[in-house]
Design a protein around this motif. Structure first.
Motif, PDB file in Angstrom:
ATOM      1  N   GLY A 130      93.970 -14.285  61.857  1.00 23.75           N
ATOM      2  CA  GLY A 130      94.701 -15.524  61.669  1.00 23.75           C
ATOM      3  C   GLY A 130      96.022 -15.373  60.937  1.00 23.75           C
ATOM      4  O   GLY A 130      96.683 -16.374  60.635  1.00 23.75           O
ATOM      5  N   SER A 131      96.429 -14.139  60.672  1.00 22.56           N
ATOM      6  CA  SER A 131      97.684 -13.939  59.930  1.00 22.56           C
ATOM      7  C   SER A 131      98.912 -13.966  60.833  1.00 22.56           C
ATOM      8  O   SER A 131     100.042 -13.972  60.338  1.00 22.56           O
ATOM      9  N   GLY A 132      98.702 -13.941  62.144  1.00 19.87           N
ATOM     10  CA  GLY A 132      99.828 -14.066  63.070  1.00 19.87           C
ATOM     11  C   GLY A 132     100.195 -12.801  63.819  1.00 19.87           C
ATOM     12  O   GLY A 132     101.225 -12.759  64.500  1.00 19.87           O
ATOM     13  N   LYS A 133      99.356 -11.760  63.752  1.00 15.59           N
ATOM     14  CA  LYS A 133      99.675 -10.479  64.392  1.00 15.59           C
ATOM     15  C   LYS A 133      99.766 -10.622  65.910  1.00 15.59           C
ATOM     16  O   LYS A 133     100.752 -10.206  66.518  1.00 15.59           O
ATOM     17  N   LEU A 158     105.238  -4.640  78.405  1.00 13.48           N
ATOM     18  CA  LEU A 158     103.938  -4.071  78.755  1.00 13.48           C
ATOM     19  C   LEU A 158     103.001  -4.313  77.581  1.00 13.48           C
ATOM     20  O   LEU A 158     103.332  -3.984  76.435  1.00 13.48           O
ATOM     21  N   VAL A 159     101.827  -4.876  77.843  1.00 15.81           N
ATOM     22  CA  VAL A 159     100.856  -5.171  76.795  1.00 15.81           C
ATOM     23  C   VAL A 159      99.584  -4.368  77.032  1.00 15.81           C
ATOM     24  O   VAL A 159      98.981  -4.443  78.107  1.00 15.81           O
ATOM     25  N   ILE A 160      99.189  -3.574  76.031  1.00 17.31           N
ATOM     26  CA  ILE A 160      97.895  -2.883  76.049  1.00 17.31           C
ATOM     27  C   ILE A 160      96.969  -3.705  75.165  1.00 17.31           C
ATOM     28  O   ILE A 160      97.097  -3.720  73.941  1.00 17.31           O
ATOM     29  N   ASP A 161      96.039  -4.394  75.789  1.00 21.55           N
ATOM     30  CA  ASP A 161      95.186  -5.373  75.100  1.00 21.55           C
ATOM     31  C   ASP A 161      93.792  -4.790  74.894  1.00 21.55           C
ATOM     32  O   ASP A 161      93.015  -4.667  75.835  1.00 21.55           O
ATOM     33  N   SER A 162      93.483  -4.427  73.664  1.00 22.35           N
ATOM     34  CA  SER A 162      92.174  -3.826  73.363  1.00 22.35           C
ATOM     35  C   SER A 162      91.213  -4.810  72.706  1.00 22.35           C
ATOM     36  O   SER A 162      90.032  -4.507  72.543  1.00 22.35           O
ATOM     37  N   GLU A 163      91.719  -5.969  72.311  1.00 18.58           N
ATOM     38  CA  GLU A 163      90.871  -6.970  71.642  1.00 18.58           C
ATOM     39  C   GLU A 163      90.725  -8.241  72.465  1.00 18.58           C
ATOM     40  O   GLU A 163      90.132  -9.213  72.007  1.00 18.58           O
ATOM     41  N   VAL A 220     103.556  -3.537  73.662  1.00 19.51           N
ATOM     42  CA  VAL A 220     102.714  -4.137  72.631  1.00 19.51           C
ATOM     43  C   VAL A 220     101.323  -3.527  72.719  1.00 19.51           C
ATOM     44  O   VAL A 220     100.733  -3.479  73.808  1.00 19.51           O
ATOM     45  N   VAL A 221     100.794  -3.054  71.590  1.00 17.03           N
ATOM     46  CA  VAL A 221      99.421  -2.546  71.530  1.00 17.03           C
ATOM     47  C   VAL A 221      98.659  -3.420  70.541  1.00 17.03           C
ATOM     48  O   VAL A 221      98.902  -3.366  69.338  1.00 17.03           O
ATOM     49  N   ASP A 222      97.753  -4.228  71.047  1.00 19.01           N
ATOM     50  CA  ASP A 222      97.012  -5.195  70.226  1.00 19.01           C
ATOM     51  C   ASP A 222      95.508  -5.069  70.545  1.00 19.01           C
ATOM     52  O   ASP A 222      95.051  -5.532  71.558  1.00 19.01           O
ATOM     53  N   SER A 223      94.767  -4.383  69.682  1.00 13.95           N
ATOM     54  CA  SER A 223      95.164  -3.758  68.445  1.00 13.95           C
ATOM     55  C   SER A 223      95.171  -2.245  68.605  1.00 13.95           C
ATOM     56  O   SER A 223      94.467  -1.695  69.452  1.00 13.95           O
ATOM     57  N   LEU A 224      95.920  -1.583  67.749  1.00 15.85           N
ATOM     58  CA  LEU A 224      96.021  -0.131  67.816  1.00 15.85           C
ATOM     59  C   LEU A 224      94.714   0.543  67.428  1.00 15.85           C
ATOM     60  O   LEU A 224      94.320   1.549  68.025  1.00 15.85           O
ATOM     61  N   TYR A 264     105.525  -2.324  69.455  1.00 18.17           N
ATOM     62  CA  TYR A 264     104.938  -3.191  68.433  1.00 18.17           C
ATOM     63  C   TYR A 264     103.429  -3.019  68.461  1.00 18.17           C
ATOM     64  O   TYR A 264     102.808  -3.196  69.514  1.00 18.17           O
ATOM     65  N   VAL A 265     102.837  -2.648  67.335  1.00 18.01           N
ATOM     66  CA  VAL A 265     101.390  -2.466  67.268  1.00 18.01           C
ATOM     67  C   VAL A 265     100.804  -3.342  66.171  1.00 18.01           C
ATOM     68  O   VAL A 265     101.430  -3.552  65.130  1.00 18.01           O
ATOM     69  N   THR A 266      99.615  -3.858  66.414  1.00 26.06           N
ATOM     70  CA  THR A 266      98.898  -4.600  65.382  1.00 26.06           C
ATOM     71  C   THR A 266      97.790  -3.710  64.831  1.00 26.06           C
ATOM     72  O   THR A 266      97.314  -2.795  65.508  1.00 26.06           O
ATOM     73  N   ASN A 267      97.401  -3.990  63.607  1.00 25.99           N
ATOM     74  CA  ASN A 267      96.399  -3.152  62.954  1.00 25.99           C
ATOM     75  C   ASN A 267      95.447  -4.020  62.146  1.00 25.99           C
ATOM     76  O   ASN A 267      95.852  -5.026  61.555  1.00 25.99           O
ATOM     77  N   GLN A 268      94.190  -3.624  62.127  1.00 26.57           N
ATOM     78  CA  GLN A 268      93.186  -4.316  61.340  1.00 26.57           C
ATOM     79  C   GLN A 268      93.243  -3.860  59.885  1.00 26.57           C
ATOM     80  O   GLN A 268      93.932  -2.897  59.541  1.00 26.57           O
ATOM     81  N   VAL A 269      92.518  -4.576  59.039  1.00 26.26           N
ATOM     82  CA  VAL A 269      92.511  -4.238  57.612  1.00 26.26           C
ATOM     83  C   VAL A 269      91.077  -4.129  57.110  1.00 26.26           C
ATOM     84  O   VAL A 269      90.126  -4.537  57.766  1.00 26.26           O
ATOM     85  N   MET A 270      90.948  -3.543  55.926  1.00 27.00           N
ATOM     86  CA  MET A 270      89.673  -3.487  55.231  1.00 27.00           C
ATOM     87  C   MET A 270      89.923  -3.817  53.766  1.00 27.00           C
ATOM     88  O   MET A 270      91.068  -3.825  53.298  1.00 27.00           O
TER      89      MET A 270
END
Length: 333
Positions: A130-133, A158-163, A220-224, A264-270
């Motif tokens: 929900g942060s806007g990635k 080009l969008v690589i959609d993994s999620e 775009v790679v969402d998410s890397l 542009y890549v998005t990344n998850q957090v812990m």
């Protein structure tokens, strides 16, 4: 012919490029790359000297079924002909003038990035859900189609959609808000869904061939990291996961550099439970991703539609923050 026989036949052959060919060399012009080898390389997406010059010797040897020694010689020749290697800083500055800027849709966000997201670079945005990635990724797919004088690059994406977060309905909303034809905008966005980390890596490796001849200026790679994170669990799998992630990032860097496009890549957090003070949120990917991403941006939620972007790493820009909004019309101030 067996691989060993093939290597023995060509191992001692002098690899050279015919005189007068510099700057306009086909793969078969390099002695040692015959029609069969050239075909294998082309089928793997390596069709020009620059793509050969930036390959790893082991990768070339495996694809072309030749020895590592011969692969190194071919790569050395390709680098020479592609004019890669040592150069003075003034010439490098001239190449930097080709770098384009892609607007985020927010003026304050663009200012934080000195004009927008750079081509020839990897920009990583990480943050909680929900942060806007993903919203930023879709907004960039629309913005890249704007003319240059409006902050775009006049190109497709080009969008690589993994999620499975890409939503064409959201693209339609954003396109209308920018005064663009939604149908044309959707046709200029290519989607590739990845279901495994190997699948994701293969798509990225094939992307160079796919975008040749096409006007693509954004990947775009969402998410890397999501697929790597789910497939490699436990400390015992950390080393192979990081090795694969490093190879994937190297491929993305080559895509950005060879095609002068934005990655542009998005990344998850812990969350770091050992943190007693400050923000415990940490991006996935460790030092491999930390050192590889050109620009690292931490996104976090604020009140209502507001989001905060914090630039935490850049080779030439100071750290800073920008407050932007995610509305029905997309990213804005």
């Amino acid at each position: 012919m067996a691989k060993a026989d093939y290597e023995e036949e060509y191992e001692e052959e002098e690899i050279e490029v015919p005189k007068g060919k510099k700057g306009n060399v086909n793969l078969e012009d390099i002695s040692g790359i015959g029609p069969a080898t050239a075909k294998k390389l082309e089928e793997a997406g390596f069709k020009d000297l620059k793509s050969i010059a930036t390959m790893a010797a082991g990768e070339l040897a495996e694809i072309a079924e030749i020895s590592d020694a011969k692969a190194k010689k071919i790569i050395a020749i390709a680098k020479s002909q592609a004019e890669l290697g040592f150069e003075t800083a003034d010439k490098f500055l001239e190449k930097r003038r080709e770098v384009g800027r892609l607007t985020t849709g927010s003026k304050v966000f663009d200012k934080l990035l000195s004009g927008g997201m750079e081509t020839q670079s990897i920009t990583e945005c990480f943050g909680e859900w929900g942060s806007g990635k993903s919203q930023m990724g879709m907004q960039l797919c629309v913005n890249v189609q704007l003319p240059v004088d409006k902050g775009g690059l006049g190109a497709g994406a080009l969008v690589i959609d993994s999620e499975h977060t890409f939503r064409p309905e959201r693209i339609v909303q954003m396109a209308k808000a920018k005064g663009l034809d939604p149908v044309k905008v959707l046709k200029n966005i290519i989607i590739a869904r990845a279901y495994t980390s190997d699948d994701q890596m293969l798509i990225a490796e094939q992307a160079h061939e796919m975008i040749q001849g096409k006007n693509i200026k954004l990947v775009v790679v969402d998410s890397l990291t999501s697929l790597f994170r789910s497939e490699y669990t436990g400390r015992g799998t950390l080393a192979p996961r990081q090795q694969k992630l490093n190879r994937h990032l190297s491929t993305l860097h080559k895509l950005a550099d060879l095609n002068n496009l934005v990655v542009y890549v998005t990344n998850q957090v812990m969350s770091n439970p050992q943190m007693f003070f400050g923000d415990p949120t940490r991006p996935i990917g460790g030092h491999i991703l930390g050192h590889s991403a050109t620009f690292r941006i931490y996104l976090r939620k604020s009140k209502a539609e507001k989001r905060i972007a914090r630039l935490i790493d850049s080779p030439n820009l100071p750290d800073g923050e920008a407050v932007f909004k995610v509305t029905e019309d997309g990213i804005g101030d």
